[in-house]
Scaffold this motif. Structure first.
Motif, mmCIF file in Angstrom:
data_model
loop_
_atom_site.group_PDB
_atom_site.id
_atom_site.type_symbol
_atom_site.label_atom_id
_atom_site.label_comp_id
_atom_site.label_asym_id
_atom_site.label_seq_id
_atom_site.Cartn_x
_atom_site.Cartn_y
_atom_site.Cartn_z
ATOM 1 N N GLU A 1 0.849 -1.199 0.000
ATOM 2 C CA GLU A 1 0.000 0.000 0.000
ATOM 3 C C GLU A 1 0.883 1.246 0.000
ATOM 4 O O GLU A 1 0.781 2.101 0.880
ATOM 5 N N ALA B 1 -19.760 -0.426 -5.099
ATOM 6 C CA ALA B 1 -18.846 -0.604 -3.964
ATOM 7 C C ALA B 1 -19.610 -1.153 -2.765
ATOM 8 O O ALA B 1 -20.785 -0.853 -2.567
ATOM 9 N N TYR C 1 -13.311 -0.658 2.773
ATOM 10 C CA TYR C 1 -13.719 -0.924 1.394
ATOM 11 C C TYR C 1 -13.483 -2.403 1.091
ATOM 12 O O TYR C 1 -12.399 -2.939 1.342
ATOM 13 N N ASP C 2 -14.487 -3.068 0.554
ATOM 14 C CA ASP C 2 -14.397 -4.498 0.269
ATOM 15 C C ASP C 2 -13.565 -4.721 -0.991
ATOM 16 O O ASP C 2 -14.045 -4.540 -2.115
ATOM 17 N N ASP C 3 -12.311 -5.108 -0.776
ATOM 18 C CA ASP C 3 -11.407 -5.351 -1.907
ATOM 19 C C ASP C 3 -11.276 -6.834 -2.230
ATOM 20 O O ASP C 3 -10.417 -7.234 -3.019
ATOM 21 N N GLU D 1 -10.336 -9.227 -0.189
ATOM 22 C CA GLU D 1 -9.353 -9.893 0.658
ATOM 23 C C GLU D 1 -10.079 -10.692 1.747
ATOM 24 O O GLU D 1 -11.008 -10.192 2.397
ATOM 25 N N THR E 1 -7.605 -3.563 2.592
ATOM 26 C CA THR E 1 -7.021 -2.232 2.435
ATOM 27 C C THR E 1 -7.604 -1.231 3.429
ATOM 28 O O THR E 1 -8.800 -1.259 3.721
ATOM 29 N N VAL F 1 -12.054 4.855 -0.680
ATOM 30 C CA VAL F 1 -12.615 4.844 -2.026
ATOM 31 C C VAL F 1 -13.843 5.748 -2.024
ATOM 32 O O VAL F 1 -14.715 5.619 -1.149
#
Length: 512
Positions: free
Chosen positions: A59, A226, A322-324, A326, A333, A337
């Motif tokens: 990051e 998102a 934020y749902d990335d 992972e 993260t 966003v």
């Protein structure tokens, strides 16, 4: 009145955006369903930091921005943000030393020019940095970050926004909002009296934190690509574990890190956990398993055992990440966003996913960059301005907004109030900055400050209570004892009860 901007949520992001927007000439309304900083923004690890561990998730943009912001925030709020040295004890079972050195080198240089000391290695035993550690630790690393009173940072941004013309309404929840006849029609409800009201705005900012998805789905009926991930982070507070003003960052056996931070003089703050949850309600309280997890992390490194019975206070908060995609909660993260939807190029809705305390000001700048095109020629100042504007209490009238400037102000104020202990005056300045002079005006003795609760430097006086109610939206005992001050931590049960009864009685008179 049609507001330019209606902001839903009185956490650090909502208040930061309100401040930035009001300073650019936009008319701003902010509604918070409870108290300012009563959710995520008040339950953090209370750090202004680049996020050393985020380097492992690559990051780099986030860490660079956070390190740059650390420098900015130290200047605009030196009364509530202070440099803090971190010691990372190391042994052969942890991350390789060469990896740590490389990470710290990046940490020292990624953000550009810094005012804090750069990292270095240290050999134990060390008279300064190995206090309380087990003797098997023979080496470590020292680097710099900063600490913050997170709730006060949020309140100060709200105060600045108000001073610039924004309308800030706490205990006011969003019922619904919809685009009608060229404007957002927003229905609100007073959380205390249940009275309804409406406001009209050109743009809406959804800064509801953990409730961002709920607001989209159930209050605005707006679809978004998102989504938010809810992760609970819990902390415990115990009697001070080590001497010195430095903190420790511990590498736990599961690969995570745990902070041990000097807190409120007599205590150590230990955290945090990362627990994925499905509902906001599941994140209100620390679990026994989390307490034991934090205790085990500490007891692996410190000489003196710490037990659950030593915990004097604990808290838990929900991080709206934020749902990335992972799967590991610790690896999701921490970057923010921003998503904008509009209606044929007008009536924008901006929703905020993720973010962290350290980067709130840059998030606000990015939010305004997204929104200003909807107000062509309307904003009085399109340029970014908050990097140089001191937050309330931070306007020291000497040659620098730094720790020395704060010290000189404390010394001068103490000389004006010789009947008050200097450490009490200092404590007040570390909460209110130059505004402490307003609270102490004309006071030569404690008797001049009205009813007092607690003792010593952590005394809570009636003058400060009045200030917090009149200027900082305090509307309950908890608002004062645990958010705007931490005086509740320094009181016994009887003192807390007496203080709470006094505050609630005063509030009933002012707000019957």
């Amino acid at each position: 009145m049609i507001y330019d901007l209606a902001i839903i949520g009185g956490g650090i992001n909502g208040c930061g955006i309100a401040r930035d927007a009001a300073g650019r000439g936009l008319s701003v309304f902010l509604a918070e369903q409870n108290d300012l900083a009563s959710a995520t923004s008040g339950w953090s690890s209370k750090l202004i930091h680049g996020g050393l561990r985020y380097l492992e998730q690559y990051e780099f943009r986030l860490v660079r921005e956070a390190l740059q912001e650390r420098e900015v925030l130290l200047k605009i709020a030196p009364h509530i943000i202070h440099p803090l040295a971190f010691v990372l004890p190391h042994d052969r079972h942890m991350r390789p030393a060469i990896m740590i050195r490389a990470g710290l080198f990046l940490y020292d240089h990624l953000g550009g020019k810094i005012s804090l000391p750069r990292s270095r290695g240290v050999t134990f035993p060390d008279p300064q940095f190995s206090a309380g550690l087990r003797p098997n630790f023979r080496r470590g690393f020292v680097y710099s970050d900063a600490r913050v009173d997170d709730a006060r940072l949020t309140v100060l941004n709200a105060m600045s926004a108000r001073d610039l013309g924004a309308s800030i309404m706490t205990r006011t929840r969003l019922e619904s909002a919809k685009r009608v006849d060229g404007a957002w029609q927003i229905t609100l409800r007073d959380s205390v009296t249940n009275a309804g009201s409406q406001v009209t705005a050109t743009a809406v900012v959804n800064a509801a934190g953990p409730w961002v998805q709920n607001v989209l789905d159930n209050r605005l009926n707006v679809e978004s690509e998102a989504t938010v991930r809810l992760v609970k982070g819990s902390h415990i507070v115990v009697p001070r574990l080590h001497e010195g003003d430095h903190a420790y960052i511990l590498q736990n056996d599961d690969g995570r890190v745990v902070f041990v931070i000097p807190y409120e003089g007599k205590f150590s703050l230990i955290g945090t956990t990362d627990i994925a949850i499905d509902r906001i309600e599941d994140g209100h309280n620390i679990s026994e398993a989390e307490t034991q997890y934090l205790l085990r992390a500490v007891n692996r490194v410190f000489n003196k055992p710490v037990h659950a019975s030593d915990v004097v206070w604990s808290y838990a908060g929900v991080r709206p990440l934020y749902d990335d995609g992972e799967t590991n909660p610790a690896a999701i993260t921490r970057d923010y966003v921003l998503k904008v939807s509009d209606q044929q190029g007008a009536l924008p809705l901006l929703s905020i996913f993720g973010g962290k305390i350290t980067t709130y000001r840059r998030l606000a700048e990015q939010a305004l960059a997204e929104l200003l095109p909807y107000f062509p020629g309307h904003a009085k100042r399109a340029e970014c301005w908050t990097a140089t504007g001191a937050l309330p209490g931070g306007g020291f009238d000497d040659d620098g907004a730094d720790g020395e400037a704060v010290r000189r102000f404390v010394d001068g104020l103490a000389r004006q109030h010789t009947g008050l202990p200097p450490d009490f005056v200092e404590r007040l300045v570390l909460r209110h900055g130059v505004n402490a002079a307003r609270i102490l005006k004309g006071a030569r003795l404690f008797d001049h400050l009205g009813e007092c609760f607690g003792r010593g430097l952590n005394l809570l006086c009636e003058r400060e209570i009045d200030y917090l109610i009149a200027d900082e939206w305090a509307r309950s005992a908890d608002d004062i004892l645990w958010r705007r001050t931490k005086c509740g931590l320094h009181m016994d049960d009887d003192e807390r009860t007496r203080a709470a009864e006094f505050i609630e009685t005063k509030l009933k008179v002012l707000y019957p």
